[in-house]
Scaffold this motif. Structure first.
Motif, mmCIF file in Angstrom:
data_model
loop_
_atom_site.group_PDB
_atom_site.id
_atom_site.type_symbol
_atom_site.label_atom_id
_atom_site.label_comp_id
_atom_site.label_asym_id
_atom_site.label_seq_id
_atom_site.Cartn_x
_atom_site.Cartn_y
_atom_site.Cartn_z
ATOM 1 N N THR A 180 42.991 41.853 59.426
ATOM 2 C CA THR A 180 42.914 40.633 60.225
ATOM 3 C C THR A 180 44.255 39.920 60.252
ATOM 4 O OG1 THR A 180 40.581 40.425 59.632
ATOM 5 C CG2 THR A 180 41.655 38.471 60.542
ATOM 6 N N LEU A 181 44.984 39.946 59.149
ATOM 7 C CA LEU A 181 46.317 39.335 59.125
ATOM 8 C C LEU A 181 47.292 40.108 60.018
ATOM 9 C CD1 LEU A 181 46.596 38.396 55.344
ATOM 10 C CD2 LEU A 181 46.338 36.821 57.275
ATOM 11 N N GLY A 222 50.309 44.262 45.350
ATOM 12 C CA GLY A 222 50.004 45.683 45.327
ATOM 13 C C GLY A 222 49.102 46.128 46.442
ATOM 14 N N GLY A 223 48.809 45.230 47.401
ATOM 15 C CA GLY A 223 47.964 45.602 48.524
ATOM 16 C C GLY A 223 48.615 45.189 49.815
ATOM 17 N N GLY A 224 48.378 45.908 50.881
ATOM 18 C CA GLY A 224 48.877 45.516 52.184
ATOM 19 C C GLY A 224 50.345 45.770 52.384
ATOM 20 N N ALA A 275 52.832 44.592 55.638
ATOM 21 C CA ALA A 275 53.932 43.655 55.451
ATOM 22 C C ALA A 275 55.246 44.271 55.927
ATOM 23 C CB ALA A 275 54.029 43.250 53.983
ATOM 24 N N ARG A 276 55.449 45.561 55.630
ATOM 25 C CA ARG A 276 56.685 46.203 56.079
ATOM 26 C C ARG A 276 56.752 46.234 57.598
ATOM 27 N NH1 ARG A 276 55.640 49.784 51.713
ATOM 28 N NH2 ARG A 276 54.661 51.262 53.131
ATOM 29 N N ALA A 287 51.865 35.865 54.682
ATOM 30 C CA ALA A 287 50.625 36.224 53.990
ATOM 31 C C ALA A 287 50.597 37.714 53.659
ATOM 32 C CB ALA A 287 49.424 35.847 54.858
ATOM 33 N N LEU A 288 51.015 38.540 54.591
ATOM 34 C CA LEU A 288 51.059 39.988 54.335
ATOM 35 C C LEU A 288 52.049 40.316 53.223
ATOM 36 C CD1 LEU A 288 50.824 41.201 58.019
ATOM 37 C CD2 LEU A 288 49.205 41.797 56.192
ATOM 38 N N ALA A 289 53.142 39.598 53.169
ATOM 39 C CA ALA A 289 54.107 39.808 52.094
ATOM 40 C C ALA A 289 53.501 39.462 50.735
ATOM 41 C CB ALA A 289 55.361 38.979 52.344
ATOM 42 N N ARG A 290 52.679 38.426 50.715
ATOM 43 C CA ARG A 290 52.022 38.065 49.458
ATOM 44 C C ARG A 290 51.029 39.145 49.046
ATOM 45 N NH1 ARG A 290 51.175 31.560 49.152
ATOM 46 N NH2 ARG A 290 50.866 32.131 46.971
#
Length: 212
Positions: free
Chosen positions: A175-176, A200-202, A206-207, A192-195
């Motif tokens: 969803t993000l 250890g997830g997502g 994030a990249r 948020a994706l970076a967090r």
């Protein structure tokens, strides 16, 4: 007396117009300052007594709520759903400190109600602060609905994105990633994706977002 309560008192005092109101206001402050069982019982009576003004109920509910007195719960939830954002914010502050197990369910019901979306900002922030089992599902449900809607209600959508980043649950990744496609949500979604990646997830999402 914390700064949030002092701000509440300044706001209420500015609304008072009659000598009777000022007298009632000072009486309430005396009860708050006394802070014994008898004073708390009197404050609880203010919450249910007929014809008490909203400002009196708000002061009594806040004072009881931050002390963990669950008799304040119903009034605080009512104020959390109120049309004036300043009252919603004050109620959210007290509810976060009340530690009533019903709070997260009530906030989730407000957040996910399509008819109350415009008033959902402070319930969203409250769910984020509570980190309750209801928090992630409620924020995800609301954000997914707003992403699909014609009226995205950007402030609420952004608060959901930010909250999901704080909560760091991997269920939020897809969803993000979808939220990142909206220009107004992109900075918050990337953060948020970076967090999530930091937990250890997502990481892949994030990249990808970093190169958008």
């Amino acid at each position: 007396m914390d700064e949030e309560f002092r701000a509440l008192l300044r706001r209420v005092r500015a609304e008072l117009v009659s000598p009777a109101e000022f007298t009632a206001y000072e009486r309430l402050l005396a009860l708050v300052r006394t802070d014994d069982d008898a004073a708390r019982d009197e404050l609880a009576e203010v919450l249910v007594a007929p014809e008490r003004p909203l400002w009196a109920r708000e002061i009594a509910a806040f004072a009881l709520g931050v002390k963990g007195d669950r008799r304040a719960f119903e009034t605080l939830v009512l104020l959390l759903n109120y049309r004036e954002p300043v009252r919603c914010a004050t109620a959210a502050h007290a509810l976060a400190r009340l530690r009533d197990p019903r709070t997260a369910r009530a906030a989730a019901a407000l957040v996910t109600n399509p008819l109350r979306t415009a008033y959902a900002l402070h319930p969203v922030r409250l769910l984020t602060e509570l980190r309750a089992p209801e928090s992630v599902p409620a924020l995800l449900t609301t954000l997914e609905r707003l992403l699909a809607a014609r009226d995205h209600c950007w402030p609420i959508a952004r608060a959901c994105v930010e909250g999901l980043g704080v909560l760091g649950d991997r269920r939020a990744e897809a969803t993000l990633v979808a939220a990142r496609e909206h220009e107004r949500l992109r900075p918050a979604a990337v953060a948020a994706l970076a967090r999530l990646a930091g937990r250890g997830g997502g990481a892949q999402g994030a990249r990808t977002g970093a190169g958008t």
